[in-house]
Scaffold this active site. Sequence first.
Site, PDB file in Angstrom:
ATOM      1  N   ASP A  65       0.852  -1.198   0.000  1.00 33.56           N
ATOM      2  CA  ASP A  65       0.000   0.000   0.000  1.00 33.56           C
ATOM      3  C   ASP A  65       0.881   1.239   0.000  1.00 33.56           C
ATOM      4  OD1 ASP A  65      -1.968   2.052   0.721  1.00 33.56           O
ATOM      5  OD2 ASP A  65      -3.265   0.337   1.153  1.00 33.56           O
ATOM      6  N   SER A 115      -6.669   4.423  -1.424  1.00 29.12           N
ATOM      7  CA  SER A 115      -6.646   2.959  -1.374  1.00 29.12           C
ATOM      8  C   SER A 115      -7.985   2.304  -1.684  1.00 29.12           C
ATOM      9  CB  SER A 115      -6.168   2.494   0.002  1.00 29.12           C
ATOM     10  OG  SER A 115      -4.852   2.918   0.216  1.00 29.12           O
ATOM     11  N   ASP A 166     -10.030  -2.513   6.381  1.00 23.60           N
ATOM     12  CA  ASP A 166      -9.428  -1.366   5.704  1.00 23.60           C
ATOM     13  C   ASP A 166      -9.548  -1.540   4.187  1.00 23.60           C
ATOM     14  OD1 ASP A 166      -8.234   1.090   5.514  1.00 23.60           O
ATOM     15  OD2 ASP A 166      -6.275   0.456   6.255  1.00 23.60           O
ATOM     16  N   THR A 168      -7.936  -1.858   1.294  1.00 22.20           N
ATOM     17  CA  THR A 168      -7.372  -2.812   0.347  1.00 22.20           C
ATOM     18  C   THR A 168      -7.976  -4.204   0.536  1.00 22.20           C
ATOM     19  OG1 THR A 168      -5.335  -1.539   0.383  1.00 22.20           O
ATOM     20  CG2 THR A 168      -5.208  -3.761  -0.541  1.00 22.20           C
ATOM     21  N   ARG A 179     -15.449   3.833   2.827  1.00 26.85           N
ATOM     22  CA  ARG A 179     -14.518   2.859   3.386  1.00 26.85           C
ATOM     23  C   ARG A 179     -14.513   2.853   4.905  1.00 26.85           C
ATOM     24  NH1 ARG A 179      -8.472   4.956   2.005  1.00 26.85           N
ATOM     25  NH2 ARG A 179      -8.000   3.668   3.820  1.00 26.85           N
ATOM     26  N   GLU A 332      -1.645  -7.998   1.689  1.00 26.12           N
ATOM     27  CA  GLU A 332      -1.334  -6.572   1.683  1.00 26.12           C
ATOM     28  C   GLU A 332      -0.332  -6.202   2.771  1.00 26.12           C
ATOM     29  OE1 GLU A 332      -3.399  -2.166   2.301  1.00 26.12           O
ATOM     30  OE2 GLU A 332      -4.176  -3.895   3.365  1.00 26.12           O
ATOM     31  N   ASP A 337       2.033   2.676   3.354  1.00 19.19           N
ATOM     32  CA  ASP A 337       1.210   3.876   3.181  1.00 19.19           C
ATOM     33  C   ASP A 337       1.019   4.634   4.485  1.00 19.19           C
ATOM     34  OD1 ASP A 337      -1.247   5.305   1.670  1.00 19.19           O
ATOM     35  OD2 ASP A 337      -1.941   4.618   3.633  1.00 19.19           O
ATOM     36  N   LYS A 338       0.660   3.933   5.527  1.00 18.86           N
ATOM     37  CA  LYS A 338       0.314   4.633   6.774  1.00 18.86           C
ATOM     38  C   LYS A 338       1.517   5.364   7.350  1.00 18.86           C
ATOM     39  CE  LYS A 338      -3.205   1.115   7.651  1.00 18.86           C
ATOM     40  NZ  LYS A 338      -4.286   1.866   6.980  1.00 18.86           N
ATOM     41  N   HIS A 341       2.264   8.423   5.212  1.00 15.35           N
ATOM     42  CA  HIS A 341       1.379   9.504   5.654  1.00 15.35           C
ATOM     43  C   HIS A 341       1.953  10.210   6.879  1.00 15.35           C
ATOM     44  CE1 HIS A 341      -2.098   9.178   3.068  1.00 15.35           C
ATOM     45  NE2 HIS A 341      -2.311   7.901   3.357  1.00 15.35           N
ATOM     46  N   ASP A 379      -1.029   0.171  -4.723  1.00 13.21           N
ATOM     47  CA  ASP A 379      -2.308   0.775  -5.080  1.00 13.21           C
ATOM     48  C   ASP A 379      -2.117   2.178  -5.633  1.00 13.21           C
ATOM     49  OD1 ASP A 379      -1.483   1.581  -2.559  1.00 13.21           O
ATOM     50  OD2 ASP A 379      -3.414   1.252  -1.599  1.00 13.21           O
ATOM     51  N   HIS A 380      -1.140   2.903  -5.105  1.00 16.20           N
ATOM     52  CA  HIS A 380      -0.876   4.270  -5.554  1.00 16.20           C
ATOM     53  C   HIS A 380       0.502   4.651  -5.058  1.00 16.20           C
ATOM     54  CE1 HIS A 380      -1.517   5.384  -1.403  1.00 16.20           C
ATOM     55  NE2 HIS A 380      -2.666   4.719  -1.419  1.00 16.20           N
ATOM     56  N   HIS A 421      -1.042  11.013  -0.819  1.00 16.70           N
ATOM     57  CA  HIS A 421      -0.767  10.094  -1.926  1.00 16.70           C
ATOM     58  C   HIS A 421      -0.328  10.905  -3.131  1.00 16.70           C
ATOM     59  CE1 HIS A 421      -4.234   7.571  -0.082  1.00 16.70           C
ATOM     60  NE2 HIS A 421      -3.123   7.424   0.597  1.00 16.70           N
TER      61      HIS A 421
END
Lengths: 632, 632
Positions: A65, A115, A166, A168, A179, A332, A337-338, A341, A379-380, A421
């Site tokens: 992610d 996501s 979550d 994904t 989501r 995943e 990602d987290k 961030h 995912d991105h 993102h």
Amino acid sequence: MSSTSRRRAAAIALLAGAALAVPAAAWADPTDHGGAARLDGDQTQAVRDALVEGPATNVILLIGDGMGDSEITVARNYAEGAAGTLAGIDALPLTGQYTTWALTADGLPNYASESASTASAWSTGTKTVNGRLSVDVEGAPQPTLLELARANGLRTGNVTTSEIQDATSGAQVSHVGARSCYGPEDMAACAGQSLEEGGLGSISEQLLNVRPDVTLGGGAETFDQVATGGPWAGATLRDQARERGYQVVGDVAGLDAVTAADATRPVLGLFTPGNFPVRYTGPEATIGGGDLDPVTCTENPERLDSDLSLGSLTSKAIELLDSSDGFFLQVEGASIDKRDHAADACGQIGETVDLDEAVQVALDFARQDGETLVVVTADHAHTSQIVGSTPPGPSVHLLTQEGVGMIVSYGTSELGESMQHTGAQVRIAGYGPGAANVLGLTDQTDLFFTSARTLELDADVAALSADATLTLSSPTVAPGASVTAQVTGLAADWQATTTLADAAVAEVPVDVLDGGASVPFTAPAEPGTYRVAVTGAQTGTVLAADLVVSPTATDAPTTPVPTEVPTGGPVPSDAPTDVPTDGAGAGTGGRPGPPLSLTGADVAGYSLIAAALLVGGTGLAVWRRRQLRASV
Amino acid sequence: MSSTSRRRAAAIALLAGAALAVPAAAWADPTDHGGAARLDGDQTQAVRDALVEGPATNVILLIGDGMGDSEITVARNYAEGAAGTLAGIDALPLTGQYTTWALTADGLPNYASESASTASAWSTGTKTVNGRLSVDVEGAPQPTLLELARANGLRTGNVTTSEIQDATSGAQVSHVGARSCYGPEDMAACAGQSLEEGGLGSISEQLLNVRPDVTLGGGAETFDQVATGGPWAGATLRDQARERGYQVVGDVAGLDAVTAADATRPVLGLFTPGNFPVRYTGPEATIGGGDLDPVTCTENPERLDSDLSLGSLTSKAIELLDSSDGFFLQVEGASIDKRDHAADACGQIGETVDLDEAVQVALDFARQDGETLVVVTADHAHTSQIVGSTPPGPSVHLLTQEGVGMIVSYGTSELGESMQHTGAQVRIAGYGPGAANVLGLTDQTDLFFTSARTLELDADVAALSADATLTLSSPTVAPGASVTAQVTGLAADWQATTTLADAAVAEVPVDVLDGGASVPFTAPAEPGTYRVAVTGAQTGTVLAADLVVSPTATDAPTTPVPTEVPTGGPVPSDAPTDVPTDGAGAGTGGRPGPPLSLTGADVAGYSLIAAALLVGGTGLAVWRRRQLRASV
């Protein structure tokens, strides 16, 4: 040419070869000519050997992610050195890029996705709006790869280091407008979608309906919520799961005790209340952080037992799923990602390393198996960037494992706010049958089609349940007798409701396991002909048969219907030896199929189907996919 | 199975196919299921068909300076839409990622590289320190792909939209410690490297020595500088170029007039004093720029004539280079990087579109030709990122061609300062023989080996000149007679100096064209035996022969040596009809080769070589590569 010239030409060729020979990177001095090269000669034949057409028996998708090319490079530089190799991620032979844009509610492109929309894209083949899970821009649910795999008789798994609700992991098992709608208490953003409003329910409740064979991750907390509507209203989701046959486990010992998992006894491993703790901790990015002395990352003491690492969970999932039925498994690494961030370079690096271990597990299996497509992608893209000098925004200075400082910049949000993102195309890499479809430029939605095609999934959900049949244990019974309605072939439905003369025979719909279900009920006391109807909850397929209640019917006990018979085992000795010509109806939902019409030549085939009827439809669903494959 | 079942299975298979059919993106509604997918079914066979082993006759490398995956996506979103396709860049079938790190002066990794170290990496196969061009970490010059191509008898070209002395183009033709050392007046950062100090000279002066057949770009201003040392001291570089046979052109008409270019008459197109003006202009990124109304980019009125676009120059270069000799051509879209540094999104987009046109030209040629490897990649990633909301640093809000706003963030430096390169691995994509070597994870240095291997270049520079021969027009001459020293096979040398009894016979070294050179001189007045020596300037190869001056020698005029004969044309009628058994010496530099030893069976072969001698060695150099290829 003279022999001297010939000898010289040969010598030159040798020399040319020598001059172009590349030392293996591990032993090489990167300051040497060729010392940093990764290839050892021409790899055309090796690539050719890696090109294998589908079908594949299994597909394993591993998602990092937020793992853009920058995040991969940050992790490699830190953990393996700039010339090093991530043993899983970097080992995939076939590689490309895919686009990750989403849609606005107006159906226009949104160049910065997240996501939910991105996971929906590869899960369903349909682009959607940021924040939505596996519904299209109009809000219509789109079948997911995991659902289609299940409907086509494959085993299914869903593994993550985040809450399993979550985006994904949630996208594979639910269809919601927001989501955040994890549980029945979280439905504020999902008006009209709760069970009490007649919707599909929260992400967790939809997950329980879909019944993947294996679900492993965090997010236990939501399962303490109490259902506010639907058949299990008043019970916690955890109790509901247990009641519906799930093996609910929460620690290593519990998971170790699970030696088999299937639709009848799916495993639901919930190892943390929320997301998993990360692997590495380290300095927070600060303004001017790049100017500080470089530091190394620290192992996080809170990290779960190594048996619960993403690699270990992937290994366990594969062990539980591997069978001749084939499987679809999504894994995943959620917190790359987290932590991106959070402008936490050590955090994102540790999670990338963790995912890399899972990729190694998947690749090891696929290499042995030979019939497994492994795809690794993101995912991105995300914020983190490697820079040469301290940027104006948050940054951190890490001392990599090769003893060199690396400055990582987080420049898309203010210090202390969530980094954004980014919209760059990202790497997609594959191994195994069908993996050639990652090459070049593809879109995230192509991954749906590549996976479905490689698994030969029939994606026509209505058609998948259209061949369903309903058989009553006896078409004519004495008043008040016990009767069983046996459904088979309801492949794309996860639940079914049964009515007798338009009245429900049970408060709770029955779970359809591999297309099959047994519904016991009591015949009316009054003689007459009664309509028995079974309706698939997902496709709306309606199966009907007439039950004749007659005082002259013999009071013979109904044939007991076993709920578990080993697949492919012998036909039970109490299997019917004749063809039921009554009390069997074909599906009426979707594209109705003709009723079973058997001739003498089909007796052997019939016996197989009859056996399948007795094992809850498993055999038939698998048979369908095999037929499909044979006829392609 | 019944015939009904069989029919149904077939129908399901058809349906499954239909459900998985993907509409072509151009006509598709991206909100539809499959509407955003880019593939039209399984591409395994198409990829297999794209895998072709080398050798290739030609290699075209197209470099987007600073063109990371983010820059590609920004350009695609703006110019073609999120679901669109860059007709060149996105069309390459074989794709991967490569690492772009550099070295510190201590030989440790530098995770944030720049254009000089990165261009040196693929030009030479050797990593180096930021700012250096084609020298290793110790400062030792490393042969480049362009130089090796020339030394192996291939045609060579170098095209860019920047000053041709800039890092990417400069790395193919020069070896300096600082990329800023454009001309003789710019040598401050290159102590000891100027010609007057016995060094290799400035980038421009080295370029003139290497004599690529085709050099097209900006950077005319530097050619007004006057050489401060070396054989052409006191003359402008422009005059030097003309004197040494270059066709120096500066506009469309001049370039149109060039119909052929080779080592004898190379073309040097210098179309702007500095870098080319860019294609698009647009708003500068500002703090809060993402919050402004989105705007479109504007065509730059300063842009050069379309006949001087990168696509047009690429087309012209290919036209001039294409022959059975094969060619190596590098094409750079230079200002993607420069506009990214300037936080100028429109600028970088226009330059990416410009490069894409050049890629289309290269692909069109390669598809027709069938023997050309095309590789498209970047030197390093860069700052620009697509984000969903206005970041704290500089940003800009563009209205893309599909009418949607796109925010581009520039977050690695303060507003008004130069944005930084970033260290992410970047995309590398290829088409044609050898292109499979871009798949998976490679390093930038691998591109050197892939290109050299695919062109079957002998990379042993000393060996390339070791077979050289020196022939005097007559081994015995009358006092004061005219003599010509004819060199051939000095393949890896660009200049040669000639001495007679240790005294230079000319102030200016002669340019070695395709390994050959003719040096006329006058025999001494005193009878005796004199040593004639020719030394290759690049390899140090020394060729020697004895000249006997005798009053009894006949006073026959020496055979005139033509300097231009069409390659492959008939042997001139005044070609020697006998084998010179004297006055011919083999090279002594590097690995000395045996002297030519011809037998009766070799007479035909000898005639060929003799003809080659007369055309300046072209035939021999090409012959060497063909031999090499045949013996591989």
